[in-house]
Scaffold this active site. Sequence first.
Site, PDB file in Angstrom:
ATOM      1  CE  LYS A 224      -3.333   2.610   2.847  1.00  0.00           C
ATOM      2  NZ  LYS A 224      -4.295   2.469   3.780  1.00  0.00           N
TER       3      LYS A 224
ATOM      4  CG  HIS B 105     -10.464 -29.487 -34.900  1.00  0.00           C
ATOM      5  ND1 HIS B 105      -9.969 -28.531 -34.765  1.00  0.00           N
ATOM      6  CD2 HIS B 105     -10.021 -29.981 -36.205  1.00  0.00           C
ATOM      7  CE1 HIS B 105      -9.408 -27.913 -35.883  1.00  0.00           C
ATOM      8  NE2 HIS B 105      -9.470 -28.973 -36.815  1.00  0.00           N
TER       9      HIS B 105
END
Length: 510
Positions: free
Chosen positions: A140, A272
């Site tokens: 922070k 696929h």
Amino acid sequence: MSNKKSIKSALISVFSKDGLEPIVKQLHKQNVIIYSTGGTEKFIKDLGIPVIPVEDVTSYPSILGGRVKTLHPKVFGGILNRQNNESDAAELVDFDIPQIDLVIVDLYPFEKTVASGASNQDIIEKIDIGGISLIRAAAKNYADVICVSSVADYTEFLELLKSQNGTTSEENRKHFAAKAFNVSSHYDSAIFNYFNADHQIASFKLSETNGKTLRYGENPHQRGFFFGNFNELFTKLHGKELSYNNLLDVDAAVNLMAEFKGEEPTFAILKHNNACGFAQRDTIHQAYVDALAGDPVSAFGGILIANTEIDKATAEKIHTLFCEVVIAPSFTEDALTVLKGKKNRILLILHDINFPKTTVRTCLNGVLVQDKDNKTDQLEDLAYATKDKPSKDQLDDLIFASKICKHTKSNTIVLVKNKQLCASGTGQTSRVDALNQAIHKAQSFKFDLKGSVMASDAFFPFPDCVEIADNAGISAVIQPGGSIKDQLSIDYCNDNHIAMVMTGTRHFKH
């Protein structure tokens, strides 16, 4: 670089000491005052480097078996004060609070403890409180403080220390702050997911800290990324970087082959996300030959996977086919020599690990989460719906077909004979279309479907499918059942001597 700050003091409190020594020595070399706690303090002392115990700053001992060490205003005040704020500076003097410019923390290993199968009590003790608070406070206040929040960042930070002689820019500090919040948010997500394992709280948290940018996504105009620990699952031996589509096909391949773990040599070829060739034989070489025979056209550019070691004879056969990826639990040395003959061919060793228990996919403006389909149809699940009962060989083929069907896009029909995939109809909008596609494909590759079996991922709403199957020579059927018109299909099978079994479990795959 903007807003440079010199590191004059550091607080170090870490679980893992790996890689810490060179950082501590470099800080000492740059005359940085070091504060520390517990085992970290001892580690630094043993290096012969001066260190100030946090207890000397707080005038308060570590309490509750080490649960509370750094949680004190003198520690957090030293981290959170704004150095350009006169009031904050005055309070530091008034309360004898030391300025802290660097925080190094490595959290208790919560995830590793959970994964180890430890007791709930041990897991709870690995929820870090002081460390996570230090990280959040330092991140922070990145305007003044630099936070190193993980062993993974030690090397980068050490290089920064050396190259900039103990100074940091605001860009440096913000970069490390972002890393810190990545660590803290991931840590809290892991804890929440442990407490919410049964999903009683309808909240979704997925966090992956391993990420990789792919060449592109499904198509070249799309960006693509993979988030996950690929190296936990595979050892990559050779070949180009895996693409987005490669990864999807590899996922389909390993999930399909997991159904055949520990069975006779089995080989699959996928395209696929669907199997276009599949066979189980006495040798992996023959399994490959027969899998390829299922559809040698679709196999071009496919993904190959075996459930046992690939030997030289199999490798030589594979080498004549253009394929993207070959996966196996192991390869013989001479097999690797052959397969590495194509520089782009990707070779992967599949490790023995547990797969996630849930599946996740984006949907609309949110996500869909579900339990993974971990149900594999077994002989004991079967209800014998017809007068004619399947033979032992037919039962083996029916279960074999059902496993493949479970991993094939819906609507699907799978045709199998002698533990070889003859053909499948995949992703069709009707079950009749799926069956007709499978029959046409099998016949185009000269398969004799007389005596073959059929698997369906869902029930037959009408008897048309079993009639078409009968006309093609199919002799046994496995399906979930559950249609209000099941009896129509059963009656047709009884009238035409087709064996039908029902599993009671649907395996849609959308």
